[in-house]
Design a protein around this motif. Structure first.
Motif, PDB file in Angstrom:
ATOM      1  N   ALA A 161       0.621  -1.207  -0.024  1.00  9.83           N
ATOM      2  CA  ALA A 161      -0.122   0.171  -0.200  1.00  9.83           C
ATOM      3  C   ALA A 161       0.885   1.410  -0.081  1.00  9.83           C
ATOM      4  O   ALA A 161       0.190   2.288  -0.018  1.00  9.83           O
ATOM      5  CB  ALA A 161      -1.093   0.056   1.250  1.00  9.83           C
ATOM      6  N   VAL A 162       2.027   1.161   0.140  1.00 12.43           N
ATOM      7  CA  VAL A 162       3.177   2.242   0.025  1.00 12.43           C
ATOM      8  C   VAL A 162       3.731   2.574  -0.948  1.00 12.43           C
ATOM      9  O   VAL A 162       4.214   1.629  -1.649  1.00 12.43           O
ATOM     10  CB  VAL A 162       3.954   2.075   1.125  1.00 12.43           C
ATOM     11  CG1 VAL A 162       4.964   3.138   1.231  1.00 12.43           C
ATOM     12  CG2 VAL A 162       3.437   2.025   2.536  1.00 12.43           C
ATOM     13  N   THR A 163       3.883   3.721  -1.525  1.00  7.93           N
ATOM     14  CA  THR A 163       4.773   4.086  -2.840  1.00  7.93           C
ATOM     15  C   THR A 163       6.273   3.590  -2.442  1.00  7.93           C
ATOM     16  O   THR A 163       6.595   3.830  -1.558  1.00  7.93           O
ATOM     17  CB  THR A 163       4.464   5.438  -3.355  1.00  7.93           C
ATOM     18  OG1 THR A 163       4.996   6.570  -2.496  1.00  7.93           O
ATOM     19  CG2 THR A 163       3.245   5.694  -3.697  1.00  7.93           C
ATOM     20  N   GLY A 164       6.952   3.490  -3.652  1.00  8.06           N
ATOM     21  CA  GLY A 164       8.292   3.265  -3.607  1.00  8.06           C
ATOM     22  C   GLY A 164       9.116   4.497  -3.008  1.00  8.06           C
ATOM     23  O   GLY A 164       9.831   4.430  -2.330  1.00  8.06           O
ATOM     24  N   LEU A 165       8.597   5.642  -3.362  1.00  9.29           N
ATOM     25  CA  LEU A 165       9.128   6.853  -3.174  1.00  9.29           C
ATOM     26  C   LEU A 165       9.056   7.150  -1.677  1.00  9.29           C
ATOM     27  O   LEU A 165       9.862   7.577  -1.008  1.00  9.29           O
ATOM     28  CB  LEU A 165       8.713   8.161  -4.025  1.00  9.29           C
ATOM     29  CG  LEU A 165       9.181   9.328  -3.778  1.00  9.29           C
ATOM     30  CD1 LEU A 165      10.637   9.267  -4.237  1.00  9.29           C
ATOM     31  CD2 LEU A 165       8.550  10.494  -4.792  1.00  9.29           C
ATOM     32  N   ALA A 166       7.624   6.972  -1.367  1.00  5.63           N
ATOM     33  CA  ALA A 166       7.463   7.369   0.118  1.00  5.63           C
ATOM     34  C   ALA A 166       8.266   6.322   0.998  1.00  5.63           C
ATOM     35  O   ALA A 166       9.092   6.695   2.128  1.00  5.63           O
ATOM     36  CB  ALA A 166       5.932   7.262   0.588  1.00  5.63           C
ATOM     37  N   TYR A 167       8.509   5.104   0.827  1.00  3.73           N
ATOM     38  CA  TYR A 167       9.022   4.155   1.561  1.00  3.73           C
ATOM     39  C   TYR A 167      10.364   4.334   1.506  1.00  3.73           C
ATOM     40  O   TYR A 167      10.989   4.252   2.577  1.00  3.73           O
ATOM     41  CB  TYR A 167       8.543   2.605   0.917  1.00  3.73           C
ATOM     42  CG  TYR A 167       9.383   1.349   1.875  1.00  3.73           C
ATOM     43  CD1 TYR A 167       8.700   1.011   2.912  1.00  3.73           C
ATOM     44  CD2 TYR A 167      10.426   0.927   1.094  1.00  3.73           C
ATOM     45  CE1 TYR A 167       9.256   0.051   3.785  1.00  3.73           C
ATOM     46  CE2 TYR A 167      11.037  -0.270   1.830  1.00  3.73           C
ATOM     47  CZ  TYR A 167      10.437  -0.666   3.291  1.00  3.73           C
ATOM     48  OH  TYR A 167      10.887  -1.508   3.944  1.00  3.73           O
ATOM     49  N   GLY A 168      11.018   4.774   0.306  1.00  2.00           N
ATOM     50  CA  GLY A 168      12.423   5.076   0.198  1.00  2.00           C
ATOM     51  C   GLY A 168      12.928   6.299   1.139  1.00  2.00           C
ATOM     52  O   GLY A 168      13.975   6.477   1.762  1.00  2.00           O
ATOM     53  N   ALA A 169      12.099   7.334   0.703  1.00  2.00           N
ATOM     54  CA  ALA A 169      12.263   8.519   1.590  1.00  2.00           C
ATOM     55  C   ALA A 169      12.459   8.305   3.449  1.00  2.00           C
ATOM     56  O   ALA A 169      13.299   8.838   3.793  1.00  2.00           O
ATOM     57  CB  ALA A 169      11.361   9.466   1.169  1.00  2.00           C
ATOM     58  N   GLY A 170      11.362   7.312   3.563  1.00  2.00           N
ATOM     59  CA  GLY A 170      11.250   7.282   5.065  1.00  2.00           C
ATOM     60  C   GLY A 170      12.627   6.583   5.451  1.00  2.00           C
ATOM     61  O   GLY A 170      13.190   6.437   6.643  1.00  2.00           O
ATOM     62  N   PHE A 171      12.970   5.535   4.647  1.00  2.00           N
ATOM     63  CA  PHE A 171      14.044   4.750   4.942  1.00  2.00           C
ATOM     64  C   PHE A 171      15.340   5.405   4.950  1.00  2.00           C
ATOM     65  O   PHE A 171      15.915   5.192   5.950  1.00  2.00           O
ATOM     66  CB  PHE A 171      14.149   3.436   3.920  1.00  2.00           C
ATOM     67  CG  PHE A 171      14.677   2.185   4.162  1.00  2.00           C
ATOM     68  CD1 PHE A 171      14.370   1.471   5.005  1.00  2.00           C
ATOM     69  CD2 PHE A 171      16.089   1.981   3.775  1.00  2.00           C
ATOM     70  CE1 PHE A 171      15.149   0.163   5.335  1.00  2.00           C
ATOM     71  CE2 PHE A 171      16.962   1.217   4.142  1.00  2.00           C
ATOM     72  CZ  PHE A 171      16.364   0.235   5.155  1.00  2.00           C
ATOM     73  N   ALA A 172      15.461   6.337   3.991  1.00  4.62           N
ATOM     74  CA  ALA A 172      16.591   7.191   3.993  1.00  4.62           C
ATOM     75  C   ALA A 172      16.753   7.789   5.373  1.00  4.62           C
ATOM     76  O   ALA A 172      17.638   8.274   5.846  1.00  4.62           O
ATOM     77  CB  ALA A 172      16.587   7.983   2.828  1.00  4.62           C
ATOM     78  N   LEU A 173      15.714   8.451   5.636  1.00 13.05           N
ATOM     79  CA  LEU A 173      15.544   9.484   6.921  1.00 13.05           C
ATOM     80  C   LEU A 173      16.002   8.574   8.044  1.00 13.05           C
ATOM     81  O   LEU A 173      16.782   9.011   8.964  1.00 13.05           O
ATOM     82  CB  LEU A 173      14.156  10.011   7.019  1.00 13.05           C
ATOM     83  CG  LEU A 173      13.949  11.103   8.021  1.00 13.05           C
ATOM     84  CD1 LEU A 173      14.902  12.296   8.205  1.00 13.05           C
ATOM     85  CD2 LEU A 173      12.596  11.493   8.436  1.00 13.05           C
ATOM     86  N   ALA A 174      15.191   7.354   8.133  1.00  8.53           N
ATOM     87  CA  ALA A 174      15.557   6.577   9.332  1.00  8.53           C
ATOM     88  C   ALA A 174      17.146   6.278   9.432  1.00  8.53           C
ATOM     89  O   ALA A 174      17.758   6.006  10.601  1.00  8.53           O
ATOM     90  CB  ALA A 174      14.743   5.209   9.522  1.00  8.53           C
ATOM     91  N   THR A 175      17.519   5.724   8.209  1.00  7.70           N
ATOM     92  CA  THR A 175      19.096   5.390   8.164  1.00  7.70           C
ATOM     93  C   THR A 175      19.915   6.633   8.620  1.00  7.70           C
ATOM     94  O   THR A 175      20.943   6.427   9.205  1.00  7.70           O
ATOM     95  CB  THR A 175      19.297   5.160   6.531  1.00  7.70           C
ATOM     96  OG1 THR A 175      18.578   3.684   6.466  1.00  7.70           O
ATOM     97  CG2 THR A 175      20.907   4.682   6.602  1.00  7.70           C
ATOM     98  N   ALA A 176      19.481   7.971   8.112  1.00  8.03           N
ATOM     99  CA  ALA A 176      20.465   9.055   8.410  1.00  8.03           C
ATOM    100  C   ALA A 176      20.308   9.241   9.711  1.00  8.03           C
ATOM    101  O   ALA A 176      21.443   9.549  10.646  1.00  8.03           O
ATOM    102  CB  ALA A 176      19.893  10.218   7.640  1.00  8.03           C
ATOM    103  N   LEU A 177      19.211   9.243  10.632  1.00  5.33           N
ATOM    104  CA  LEU A 177      19.223   9.453  11.918  1.00  5.33           C
ATOM    105  C   LEU A 177      19.845   8.282  12.762  1.00  5.33           C
ATOM    106  O   LEU A 177      20.573   8.545  13.778  1.00  5.33           O
ATOM    107  CB  LEU A 177      17.443   9.291  12.384  1.00  5.33           C
ATOM    108  CG  LEU A 177      16.678  10.509  12.009  1.00  5.33           C
ATOM    109  CD1 LEU A 177      15.071  10.386  12.336  1.00  5.33           C
ATOM    110  CD2 LEU A 177      17.095  11.802  12.621  1.00  5.33           C
ATOM    111  N   LEU A 178      19.840   6.862  12.248  1.00  7.32           N
ATOM    112  CA  LEU A 178      20.674   6.113  13.062  1.00  7.32           C
ATOM    113  C   LEU A 178      21.996   6.464  12.973  1.00  7.32           C
ATOM    114  O   LEU A 178      22.706   6.181  13.991  1.00  7.32           O
ATOM    115  CB  LEU A 178      20.226   4.661  12.413  1.00  7.32           C
ATOM    116  CG  LEU A 178      18.982   3.955  12.900  1.00  7.32           C
ATOM    117  CD1 LEU A 178      18.498   2.952  11.969  1.00  7.32           C
ATOM    118  CD2 LEU A 178      18.973   3.780  14.400  1.00  7.32           C
TER     119      LEU A 178
END
Length: 112
Positions: A54-71
């Motif tokens: 149910a999630v677009t690749g762009l939204a998933y990728g952006a969230g994933f990139a943000l979470a990775t940057a925060l970690l």
């Protein structure tokens, strides 16, 4: 389709990279890039395979990139604080201890 040995590759990455940190292993940059890239392939495939339909690749990728940057930011902040607190010459021991803890966690992933 799944990546053959994907879960084993993830477990191996935690065990091996933790062990390399604990041992204070030194490699040429090219070797390090290959090792990290190989393990990143397993991790990246697992995260991509878990993307909800149910999630677009762009939204998933952006969230994933943000979470990775925060970690990464938390890891860098932790390392810098250990360097400030540790007495001169003891920083390496703390880093090696952290690597050993990561390696033990990797071993636990194999045993559980």
């Amino acid at each position: 389709t799944g990546l053959p040995g994907g879960e084993a590759g993830i477990r191996a990455s935690v065990l091996v990279l933790g062990g390399l940190i604990a041992a204070a292993a030194r490699f040429p940059v090219g070797v390090g890039v290959v090792v990290v890239a190989l393990f990143a392939l397993f991790h990246g495939h697992a995260h991509g395979a878990e993307m909800p339909a149910a999630v677009t690749g762009l939204a998933y990728g952006a969230g994933f990139a943000l979470a990775t940057a925060l970690l990464h930011a938390v890891g860098i902040a932790f390392t810098l604080s250990v360097q400030r607190v540790a007495k001169e010459g003891r920083t390496a021991a703390w880093v090696r201890l952290a690597g050993a803890a990561i390696g033990v966690a990797g071993l636990a992933l194999w045993l559980v």
